[in-house]
Design a protein around this motif. Structure first.
Motif, short mmCIF file in Angstrom:
data_model
loop_
_atom_site.label_atom_id
_atom_site.label_comp_id
_atom_site.label_asym_id
_atom_site.label_seq_id
_atom_site.Cartn_x
_atom_site.Cartn_y
_atom_site.Cartn_z
N ASN A 134 9.90 20.65 45.77
CA ASN A 134 9.00 19.51 46.04
C ASN A 134 9.70 18.19 45.72
N TRP A 135 10.40 18.15 44.59
CA TRP A 135 11.13 16.94 44.22
C TRP A 135 12.19 16.60 45.25
N VAL A 182 2.74 22.06 53.46
CA VAL A 182 3.48 22.59 52.32
C VAL A 182 3.87 21.48 51.35
N PHE A 183 4.34 20.37 51.87
CA PHE A 183 4.77 19.26 51.03
C PHE A 183 4.00 17.97 51.30
N PHE A 184 3.71 17.70 52.57
CA PHE A 184 3.12 16.40 52.92
C PHE A 184 1.59 16.49 52.92
N HIS A 185 1.06 16.72 51.72
CA HIS A 185 -0.39 16.80 51.56
C HIS A 185 -0.86 15.58 50.75
N ASN A 186 -2.16 15.43 50.62
CA ASN A 186 -2.72 14.22 50.01
C ASN A 186 -2.36 14.07 48.54
N GLU A 187 -2.25 15.18 47.81
CA GLU A 187 -1.89 15.06 46.39
C GLU A 187 -0.50 14.49 46.23
N ASN A 188 0.42 14.93 47.07
CA ASN A 188 1.77 14.37 47.02
C ASN A 188 1.77 12.90 47.43
N VAL A 217 8.77 11.33 40.36
CA VAL A 217 9.26 11.07 39.02
C VAL A 217 9.25 12.32 38.14
N PHE A 218 8.10 13.04 38.10
CA PHE A 218 7.98 14.20 37.23
C PHE A 218 8.06 15.52 37.99
N ALA A 219 8.29 15.45 39.30
CA ALA A 219 8.36 16.66 40.10
C ALA A 219 9.67 17.41 39.85
#
Length: 497
Positions: A124-125, A286-292, A118-120
């Motif tokens: 990354n978005w 790079v993208f598929f981490h826990n924060e994402n 939503v806010f990315a």
């Protein structure tokens, strides 16, 4: 040096930084035809002009004075407001790439950075949105399609309504739970009983944060992040996000224990498998981490529940308010599908019902102000220069109520979506999901849910005001919040013979 001297020096330093920033911005845009707007006050900008409970109304009035592209000062930040169907379409659709970004949120240890959907912004978005769309498309959700899952949830919702035996009740929690179960099944691979304590808590957290998002404290905290600690509403908002993220983290740990590449049960499974593939390619997540993962799941849960359930509650309220329209919907449903379970394929055969659902979305105006955009390049809109990185607010209220596009914009009028022969007609100014690159990624799912839930309920029940309340007493004034929900109301669901 005493305390007063220290404070004075700090104030002068901040003022100097602001003035230097403003001056550098001035030289970059000097001589350009910038969007007009009201003269701002120091520090607060034009906040003194805004109705902080319903800012979209003030913005709409300002557009009448300054035109469809104008500037307002939100604290220290200049924001461009885009108003009216033609101008919003020109920006979001015709110049989609130039207006596709999101503003960069202030860095804070309490708020997620450039994660989720939503806010990315930036790459990354793009990656997260593409993954979400692909996963939703690929998932028939095991051996059942998403449509089958919605139809099944309609059955549980009908049972809940029947349990009140025609007595008055308030349906906010029930409707939220039913819609939330659909997205929960996609995200987690399971549904919850409506009274499940964990489920009730999750739904509450989402609803509470939507309410807190519309408070004065939330607005000031977004404009002046350093002041967030002063507002209990802001602290509660952050606390709720952390609790939602903690739930996702714990759930993903459990899913990881039973993860099977050949038997993906949910969106979280698909994300975890992608995460492992990144590790195997030595990409350091790079993208598929826990924060994402936490932010994407939170984004989808909120977007997949709140606006759809709110629209359905508006739909029932409007059917109670206008019983003649309710009768016409029920007559068409009876004639076309009888008592058979509604299916998406019935939509083309129910033009009046489809028109009513669309008019509920237009009239209810759930999100009068689209989430803020930001320009990716210097751009010209309607002759006005908008520099790269400038925050842009598309005023969806001005589109859904545009007098040049709708015959009776202030009225609930299903005929907006019917031609002279009673056939359904599309309207380009119908933008409840926004438009362009940032259009709601879950639009297809939301439209399926709205149709199947609405038709299933109108097929089985006639909705009437609670005893002692007349249709004239029903208030269509929306409650205050980030999204516009109806005021709390009770009603009777009478089984149809």
């Amino acid at each position: 040096m005493d305390l007063m001297d220290s404070v004075s020096l700090l104030f002068l330093f901040v003022l100097t930084v602001v003035l230097v920033f403003k001056k550098s911005s001035f030289w970059k845009t000097s001589g350009r035809n910038l969007p007009p707007g009201p003269r701002p006050w120091p520090l607060i900008g034009n906040l003194n002009l805004l109705d902080l409970k319903r800012p979209y109304r003030t913005m709409h009035k300002l557009s009448k004075r300054y035109g469809p592209v104008f500037s307002i000062q939100m604290g220290l930040e200049t924001v461009v407001v885009v108003s009216g169907y033609e101008t919003v379409r020109e920006a979001l659709v015709n110049q989609a790439d130039a207006f596709m970004d999101r503003p960069v949120l202030p860095k804070s240890e309490n708020l997620p950075g450039n994660y989720g959907i939503v806010f990315a912004h930036g790459e990354n978005w793009k990656v997260m949105r593409r993954f979400m769309i692909t996963t939703f498309r690929d998932y028939g959700m095991g051996k059942r399609t998403i449509e089958d899952r919605i139809v099944e949830e309609c059955h549980f919702l009908i049972q809940k309504f029947e349990s009140y035996e025609g007595k008055p009740f308030e349906a906010t929690v029930i409707m939220n739970a039913a819609v939330a179960n659909v997205i929960m099944f996609i995200l987690l691979g399971k549904r919850y009983e409506y009274e499940d304590p964990t489920f009730v808590r999750l739904v509450y957290l989402v609803n509470e944060n939507m309410r807190l998002s519309g408070t004065l404290g939330a607005m000031i905290s977004s404009l002046f992040p350093v002041l967030g600690f002063l507002f209990e509403s802001h602290k509660a908002f952050i606390k709720n996000i952390k609790e939602l993220h903690a739930f996702t983290q714990a759930t993903s740990v459990e899913h990881l224990k039973q993860l099977d590449v050949n038997d993906q049960r949910s969106f979280i499974d698909a994300f975890l498998i992608q995460q492992q593939e990144e590790k195997n390619r030595n990409q350091s997540n790079v993208f598929f981490h826990n924060e994402n993962l936490k932010c994407v799941v939170n984004d989808l849960f909120v977007a997949g529940m709140e606006t759809t359930s709110t629209t359905l509650r508006w739909g029932l309220l409007l059917m109670i308010k206008y019983p003649d329209i309710q009768n016409k919907v029920q007559e068409e449903i009876t004639k076309v599908i009888g008592s058979a379970p509604p299916q998406i394929e019935h939509r083309s055969k129910l033009p009046y019902t489809d028109a009513v659902i669309h008019e509920v979305q237009r009239f209810a105006n759930i999100l009068p102000i689209a989430l803020p955009h930001a320009t990716t390049v210097d751009v010209t809109l309607k002759g006005y220069f908008i520099p790269k990185g400038r925050q842009v607010i598309p005023l969806l209220y001005s589109v859904l109520y545009d007098e040049s596009q709708w015959e009776k914009p202030l009225k609930f009028y299903p005929e907006h979506f019917l031609d002279s022969e009673g056939k359904f007609r599309k309207r380009e100014a119908f933008m409840p999901f926004s438009a362009g690159r940032r259009i709601c990624a879950g639009e297809i799912l939301a439209r399926m849910e709205l149709f199947l839930f609405f038709v299933s309920l109108l097929q089985r029940f006639t909705f009437q005001p609670a005893p002692g309340t007349s249709t004239e007493d029903l208030d269509l004034t929306p409650a205050i919040g980030f999204s516009l929900s109806p005021m709390t109301y009770s009603f009777c669901a009478l089984p149809r013979s």
